[in-house]
Enzyme design. Structure first.
Site, short mmCIF file in Angstrom:
data_model
loop_
_atom_site.label_atom_id
_atom_site.label_comp_id
_atom_site.label_asym_id
_atom_site.label_seq_id
_atom_site.Cartn_x
_atom_site.Cartn_y
_atom_site.Cartn_z
N HIS A 1 -0.53 -4.11 5.78
CA HIS A 1 -0.72 -2.66 5.72
C HIS A 1 -0.56 -2.02 7.11
O HIS A 1 -1.44 -1.34 7.63
CB HIS A 1 -2.09 -2.31 5.14
CG HIS A 1 -2.13 -0.96 4.48
ND1 HIS A 1 -2.90 -0.68 3.38
CD2 HIS A 1 -1.47 0.20 4.77
CE1 HIS A 1 -2.73 0.58 3.02
NE2 HIS A 1 -1.87 1.13 3.85
N GLU B 1 -6.67 -5.53 -1.28
CA GLU B 1 -6.65 -5.66 0.17
C GLU B 1 -8.07 -5.80 0.70
O GLU B 1 -8.98 -5.16 0.17
CB GLU B 1 -5.96 -4.44 0.80
CG GLU B 1 -4.47 -4.35 0.44
CD GLU B 1 -3.76 -3.19 1.16
OE1 GLU B 1 -4.42 -2.47 1.94
OE2 GLU B 1 -2.56 -3.03 0.93
#
Length: 534
Positions: free
Chosen positions: A281, A263
């Protein structure tokens, strides 16, 4: 002089006002955390640092923070803080482990619906001027089996919501007791059984060595054809390439993915596959959750800086300054006892009994019990700390009892931990010698005197000739140096144990060679938060 706090990420004005109301001077610079050079330049001016995820509190930042006493993370994850470096410098690291539980659970439920009814793809198609009603045939969730992997704080909320949706909810969690499962109205199962039975699988387990890559090619092969998988926990729980292959083949009918192996996720094997719903997220991203954790971290930091109160500390127990010199070595012992039991126990724990014998019985046993539970649960829940551990234990239905007694043996003080599961009872005891180092003195009722090291191996075996030679030979051939080697047995020819303190981790291949010996019953690697000897 009033303590001074830097807020280097976005916190609400209400949270900033809490600092001011408690007599703390605040420097609110919500974009400073993105400028690591500027942060490095000014960090020595502050007693506290309040952050979210953008600020990276590196070893270099900590080295420059001459005044810093506390780092407060508004949220649960502290991956952006170098905790060992902070601990070495005496800086407390706090988080807010329970502020976004409902928000994350609701996102998982939303993902279940989105995948079941293909809502994002149907929306894009309709807004593109198409009317593909027959293309987006969905499935009901009512009556389907929901498999919840990890039934702690967030997982239990998802399970309750699933019951409310009239789903059949099954759950796997090594620490979930039958009593807690009954209370939630769900069925407690083993992981393989969950994989075989669930129509929807939702992950709510932390990232540990045991859970990393748990959804892989082998796990997917066990699942029902047409299973749907949701992950709002940690990206590394799923091997993305394996899931992508299963989606393309039709083995998996859909997936809702909020977290990724890397990420920010600018690319992934899952992108572009039909009926994969991806979000960046967002599990904790609601106005309510962000406000809750911001207010909580401000209150915790202000309480510490003005009154010395410690709450939700990752690297420090709730201990007063007067207690610290005497209690701290026993806190480390308590953590090690819990860590030992947690690493050798694979079944759900129903109860824990802790006996404080001798001088230790007059100490702050509440902190010691929290340390035991933190060590016990940490093998499964990496983010646990001494404040959250008792809460997590209660959520899992673990019964906790303490007993205090006068000196009953040769040691002035010792702690004995007994863990009861559905299949067995196991115990471990330890003490602190005058050098302040923790030691194991009894395991399974067998007396032993073993120094605790960072890397250890624990074996159980029949008391037979050749075990010492076997272990020495196998480890020597693998290049593993044994720093200390302790043995014990209950009687000649009976049950025996060995604890080896080694200089480096031992691979599963080496342990498999040990386990292959006919007299060896088990061989487990252990890891303890004990600094290696220089």
């Amino acid at each position: 002089m009033a303590p001074r706090v830097l807020v280097s990420d976005k916190l609400s004005e209400t949270a900033v006002q809490i600092f001011r109301d408690r007599g703390v001077e605040v420097d609110f610079q919500p974009n400073l955390g993105k400028d690591k050079d500027k942060l490095l330049e000014v960090i020595d001016q502050y007693d506290g640092l309040a952050i979210r995820s953008a600020t990276k509190v590196t070893e270099k930042i900590i080295a420059a923070a001459s005044r810093l006493k506390v780092v407060g993370r508004a949220g649960i994850g502290v991956d952006n803080v170098d905790i060992p470096a902070a601990s070495k410098k005496g800086i407390i690291v706090m988080n807010t482990p329970f502020g976004n539980s409902i928000t994350t659970a609701e996102h998982a439920i939303a993902m279940i619906f989105a995948v079941a009814r293909q809502i994002p793809a149907a929306d894009a198609s309709t807004q593109a001027g198409k009317w593909e009603k027959s293309r987006f045939m969905g499935v009901e969730v009512t009556g389907k089996t929901l498999g919840v992997v990890g039934c702690g704080n967030i997982g239990s909320i998802v399970a309750q919501r699933g019951v409310g949706l009239r789903m059949r909810v099954i759950a796997f969690d090594p620490f979930l007791s039958q009593e807690r499962a009954t209370q939630l109205g769900i069925e407690k199962v083993e992981l393989d059984d969950l994989f075989k039975r669930a129509d929807f699988i939702t992950l709510h387990t932390p990232m540990t060595d045991k859970t990393r890559g748990m959804i892989n090619k082998d796990a997917l092969a066990q699942m029902k054809d047409g299973v749907r998988i949701v992950n709002c926990a940690r990206g590394g729980l799923i091997v993305e390439a394996d899931l992508a292959e299963a989606l393309k083949s039709g083995k998996v009918a859909g997936a809702g993915i909020d977290v990724f192996e890397t990420e920010p996720a600018t690319e992934s094997p899952l992108f572009g596959i039909e009926n994969v719903v991806c979000t960046p997220h967002l599990g904790a991203s609601t106005t309510e959750a962000q406000e809750n954790v911001a207010l909580q971290v401000a209150e915790q930091m202000a309480d510490y800086l003005t009154r010395g109160a410690v709450s939700n500390a990752i690297n420090m127990p709730s201990i007063t300054a007067e207690e610290a010199p005497i209690l701290t070595p026993f806190v480390k012992l308590a953590e090690c006892l819990g860590a030992f039991a947690g690493q050798v126990t694979e079944e759900a724990i129903s109860s824990v009994e802790i006996v404080y014998d001798g001088l230790v019985s007059d100490m702050n046993t509440k902190a010691l019990t929290s340390a035991v539970l933190a060590g016990l649960i940490r093998s499964q829940v990496a983010d646990v700390n001494m404040v959250s551990a008792p809460i997590m234990a209660r959520e899992r239905g673990i019964q906790i009892t303490e007993a205090k007694r006068d000196k009953s043996g040769v040691f002035d003080s010792f702690i004995k931990l007994t863990v009861v599961t559905e299949k067995q009872t196991r115990s471990v005891a330890g003490t602190v010698f005058s050098d302040g180092k923790p030691r194991f003195i009894q395991i399974k009722g067998i007396n032993i005197d073993a120094e605790i090291g960072e890397h250890m191996v624990y074996t159980t075996n029949n008391d037979a000739p050749g075990i010492i030679g076997l272990l020495g030979t196998v480890f020597g051939k693998a290049g593993v140096n044994i720093a200390n080697f302790q043995l014990g047995r209950n009687r000649p020819g009976g049950d025996a144990i060995a604890l080896l303190y080694v200089d480096s981790p031992v691979s599963n291949e080496v342990l498999d060679e040990v386990r292959a010996h006919k007299e060896i019953l088990s061989a487990k690697p252990l890891k303890f938060d004990i600094p290696p000897v220089a």
